[in-house]
Design an enzyme around this catalytic site. Structure first.
Site, mmCIF file in Angstrom:
data_model
loop_
_atom_site.group_PDB
_atom_site.id
_atom_site.type_symbol
_atom_site.label_atom_id
_atom_site.label_comp_id
_atom_site.label_asym_id
_atom_site.label_seq_id
_atom_site.Cartn_x
_atom_site.Cartn_y
_atom_site.Cartn_z
ATOM 1 N N ARG A 7 0.832 -1.218 0.000
ATOM 2 C CA ARG A 7 0.000 0.000 0.000
ATOM 3 C C ARG A 7 0.865 1.267 0.000
ATOM 4 O O ARG A 7 0.499 2.274 -0.593
ATOM 5 C CB ARG A 7 -0.970 0.015 1.196
ATOM 6 C CG ARG A 7 -0.290 -0.001 2.524
ATOM 7 C CD ARG A 7 -1.297 0.099 3.670
ATOM 8 N NE ARG A 7 -0.645 -0.211 4.934
ATOM 9 C CZ ARG A 7 -0.910 0.386 6.081
ATOM 10 N NH1 ARG A 7 -1.820 1.345 6.148
ATOM 11 N NH2 ARG A 7 -0.289 0.032 7.188
ATOM 12 N N GLU A 55 -19.057 3.571 0.248
ATOM 13 C CA GLU A 55 -18.295 2.840 -0.761
ATOM 14 C C GLU A 55 -19.062 2.632 -2.058
ATOM 15 O O GLU A 55 -18.466 2.589 -3.139
ATOM 16 C CB GLU A 55 -17.828 1.494 -0.208
ATOM 17 C CG GLU A 55 -16.815 1.621 0.919
ATOM 18 C CD GLU A 55 -17.428 2.001 2.270
ATOM 19 O OE1 GLU A 55 -18.674 1.895 2.416
ATOM 20 O OE2 GLU A 55 -16.681 2.400 3.178
ATOM 21 N N PHE A 80 -14.460 -3.577 1.713
ATOM 22 C CA PHE A 80 -15.509 -2.625 1.325
ATOM 23 C C PHE A 80 -15.566 -2.446 -0.196
ATOM 24 O O PHE A 80 -16.638 -2.355 -0.779
ATOM 25 C CB PHE A 80 -15.278 -1.276 2.009
ATOM 26 C CG PHE A 80 -15.094 -1.389 3.498
ATOM 27 C CD1 PHE A 80 -15.984 -2.148 4.260
ATOM 28 C CD2 PHE A 80 -14.033 -0.771 4.139
ATOM 29 C CE1 PHE A 80 -15.817 -2.275 5.629
ATOM 30 C CE2 PHE A 80 -13.856 -0.898 5.514
ATOM 31 C CZ PHE A 80 -14.745 -1.649 6.266
ATOM 32 N N HIS A 106 -5.394 -3.511 2.635
ATOM 33 C CA HIS A 106 -5.820 -4.275 3.806
ATOM 34 C C HIS A 106 -6.542 -5.561 3.416
ATOM 35 O O HIS A 106 -7.546 -5.953 4.021
ATOM 36 C CB HIS A 106 -6.675 -3.414 4.734
ATOM 37 C CG HIS A 106 -5.934 -2.271 5.349
ATOM 38 N ND1 HIS A 106 -5.405 -1.238 4.592
ATOM 39 C CD2 HIS A 106 -5.585 -2.003 6.633
ATOM 40 C CE1 HIS A 106 -4.775 -0.382 5.389
ATOM 41 N NE2 HIS A 106 -4.863 -0.824 6.626
ATOM 42 N N ASP A 114 -7.787 -6.069 13.667
ATOM 43 C CA ASP A 114 -9.164 -5.651 13.364
ATOM 44 C C ASP A 114 -10.117 -6.840 13.256
ATOM 45 O O ASP A 114 -11.328 -6.682 13.379
ATOM 46 C CB ASP A 114 -9.211 -4.846 12.057
ATOM 47 C CG ASP A 114 -8.914 -3.366 12.288
ATOM 48 O OD1 ASP A 114 -8.787 -2.972 13.474
ATOM 49 O OD2 ASP A 114 -8.804 -2.619 11.301
ATOM 50 N N ARG A 164 -1.575 -4.606 4.040
ATOM 51 C CA ARG A 164 -1.270 -3.661 5.114
ATOM 52 C C ARG A 164 0.182 -3.739 5.580
ATOM 53 O O ARG A 164 0.834 -2.700 5.716
ATOM 54 C CB ARG A 164 -2.214 -3.922 6.281
ATOM 55 C CG ARG A 164 -1.928 -3.071 7.498
ATOM 56 C CD ARG A 164 -3.006 -3.239 8.566
ATOM 57 N NE ARG A 164 -2.740 -2.375 9.689
ATOM 58 C CZ ARG A 164 -2.300 -2.800 10.877
ATOM 59 N NH1 ARG A 164 -2.102 -4.079 11.093
ATOM 60 N NH2 ARG A 164 -2.084 -1.945 11.855
#
Lengths: 312, 274
Positions: A7, A55, A80, A106, A114, A164
């Protein structure tokens, strides 16, 4: 060993792209600090659109920008971008074949703490079944940079899957990215290991372990899941006669699924798929999760040895 | 073009709608007939478009967010010269350019693919943002939404975006015919008060009779003058307008008339034209 998150490399590549091409626009859904689009936003505020936590609208707005001739990159977390907004991706991007780049971060278990809601292990499958969609899963930072440029170059919808955590830079990959062409990293005749994304460096570790045990593995980085480099996959399946796939994704419908589909119809050989089984993840450190869910060099080694009739 | 000429075109469009749906054996006549005057005014008076160059670089954009209203869309495009009139009879048939829902890839005059409700306003926003970025102040974006479609959450995500980015180059019509497939919108899931909702989302809002050309023209003129806000024109309409047995009947949302009913529809429409 240098580690770069894909990323991060994407975020930097976007700025380079933005300087070269004024049609490049970037959209985010309130995650620009995490998806790393914030650098682009700071340098090109008029070409950056924060759509907020919405989104469906993110993808739809990107589609409209593309229909009006812009080159939009839409970023949010993979869960998402592909899950929450699936029908928008399908009906507003893939079906009209609009030039939208969905760069989702991610992805996979390495999201970590998470937990399951945010660990997207089904996105490759969801994107791969869409007609007109190209699916790219870069293995390291430099490959993510190259993939970002390639996505911009390619006319049509692209799904770019980013992670990530920092991942080791794989020296042998340097300068070799070509859309739709797998990259052979190790040559060996006992087993062919096809890997993508985070699992490429893990596959190289596995190949080194196998070598210590007297087995020669080929390791092939399949960074483009779709269109799949069928010739290369067939070539190594014929040569090695045994195949292991490795991906940070469900064993269903991703890289393993794509290769199993191809080989079962054209050149059946034993295939073992390393990935997340039919289960959701949970909170934990990325390394703990990869260990618990069997996405390790040792899992690859065990499957390769079993395929070769050796006790593990 | 004066209103009586527009009336004549509108009646021809209505005849095309019922004929093409009857020929296809399926399709959506009700919500097409309700939007005829809106389409006629847009495509014959308002939009900067050129049938000779459907992808003209300097055109306005149009998005049919209620994508099932393809009969009125294609019939209008045909009357305007984007498509041969005869081609309307290929609607919904195999190998036709005229898909059940609009497909931007193949159909001249179609700028956005729609059909899954709720997505068109987001696309229209994207187009309006692109025009603003490039400083094309004379080019604008128009969209037609359904009232039932307002039940989709994405519409309100997009409505926030339009206002947040001050898209005063965007004008939408809500075809407020009050009916959806399962019945009356207030019984199914009321989107009311529609005008107040858009006002609360910081839109410029007008409420008009969507079958009255003078009111449509006036509303469009006012929308064009509005600065700093997107414009919503809430157009009260009659679903199935012009065909006696279809008017205000939810059942004619997505159903084709048989030969006898087609005949009656055409008689109704020709009677009205006289």
């Amino acid at each position: 060993m240098t580690k770069i998150a894909t990323r991060d490399a994407y975020g930097k590549a976007l700025i380079e792209l933005g300087r070269k091409n004024k049609d490049v626009v970037v959209l985010d859904a309130d995650l620009s600090k995490s998806t790393k689009t914030i650098g682009f936003a700071q340098e090109f505020p008029r070409r950056f659109f924060n759509i907020g936590i919405a989104e469906a609208d993110l993808i739809g707005t990107a589609a409209g920008l593309a229909a009006a001739g812009k080159l939009p990159f839409a970023s949010t977390f993979a869960v998402f971008a592909t899950g929450r907004a699936y029908d928008q991706v399908r009906a507003s991007v893939a079906y009209p074949a609009l030039n939208v780049k969905i760069a989702a971060t991610h992805a996979g278990l390495t999201v970590g703490e998470d937990g399951a809601t945010h660990q997207m292990n089904e996105d490759i499958a969801l994107m791969r079944v869409l007609p007109n969609m190209t699916v790219i899963v870069p293995a390291d930072g430099p490959e993510a940079r190259a993939a970002t440029f390639a996505a911009a170059e390619h006319v049509g919808p692209v799904y770019l899957r980013l992670g990530r955590p920092g991942v080791p830079v794989i020296d042998q990959l340097e300068g070799r990215f070509e859309l739709g062409k797998g990259i052979v990293l190790e040559e060996g005749d006992d087993v062919a290991i096809f890997a993508c994304g985070y699992m490429v460096h893990v596959a190289l570790e596995a190949a080194a372990k196998l070598k210590e045990q007297g087995m020669a593995a080929s390791v092939i980085n399949i960074h483009t899941i779709k269109p799949l480099d069928k010739d290369l996959v067939l070539d190594y399946a014929r040569r090695c006669k045994r195949v292991v796939t490795a991906e940070e994704h469900s064993i269903y419908g991703g890289l393993g699924g794509a290769i199993a589909e191809l080989l079962s119809e054209t050149h059946p050989v034993p295939v073992r798929r390393i990935g997340v089984q039919d289960t959701f993840g949970e909170s934990g450190k990325p390394a703990e999760l990869m260990e618990k869910y069997g996405l390790t060099a040792q899992s690859i080694v065990d499957q390769a040895r079993e395929l070769c009739g050796k006790e593990s | 073009m004066d209103f009586s000429q527009l009336e004549t075109i509108a009646q021809r469009i209505r005849c095309h709608i019922v004929k093409m749906v009857a020929e296809a054996g399926s399709g959506h006549p009700g919500g097409s007939l309700s939007a005829v005057e809106i389409f006629t005014m847009l495509f014959f008076q308002e939009l900067r478009v050129d049938p000779e160059q459907p992808r003209w670089k300097d055109r306005d954009y149009f998005v049919l967010s209620k994508g099932h209203a393809t009969p009125v869309y294609y019939a209008t495009l045909a009357e305007r010269g984007f498509l041969p009139i005869e081609e309307l009879m290929t609607f919904r048939k195999i190998n036709s350019r005229l898909q059940g829902h609009p497909d931007r890839k193949d159909t001249p005059g179609v700028d956005m693919t729609t059909g899954s409700l709720g997505q068109g306003l987001s696309a229209a926003n994207g187009m309006a943002l692109a025009l603003k970025m490039d400083g094309h102040t004379h080019r604008r974006v128009f969209a037609v939404l359904g009232d039932g479609e307002l039940q989709e959450g994405q519409i309100w995500e997009a409505a926030m975006t339009s206002a947040h980015y001050k898209l005063d180059n965007l004008t939408i019509f809500v075809d407020y015919n009050g009916l959806q497939i399962d019945g009356v919108i207030y019984d199914i899931m009321s989107p009311a008060p529609i005008a107040d909702k858009f006002r609360a989302f910081n839109w410029h809002v007008q409420e008009i009779d969507g079958h009255d050309f003078a009111q449509i023209a006036k509303a469009l003129a006012e929308a064009k003058e509005e600065k700093g806000r997107p414009s919503a024109i809430i157009a009260r309409t009659v679903k199935g307008k012009g065909v006696s047995y279809m008017e205000n009947e939810a059942d004619w949302h997505g159903k084709a008339p048989d030969a006898d009913l087609l005949c009656q529809a055409l008689t109704d429409l020709k009677g009205e034209a006289q």
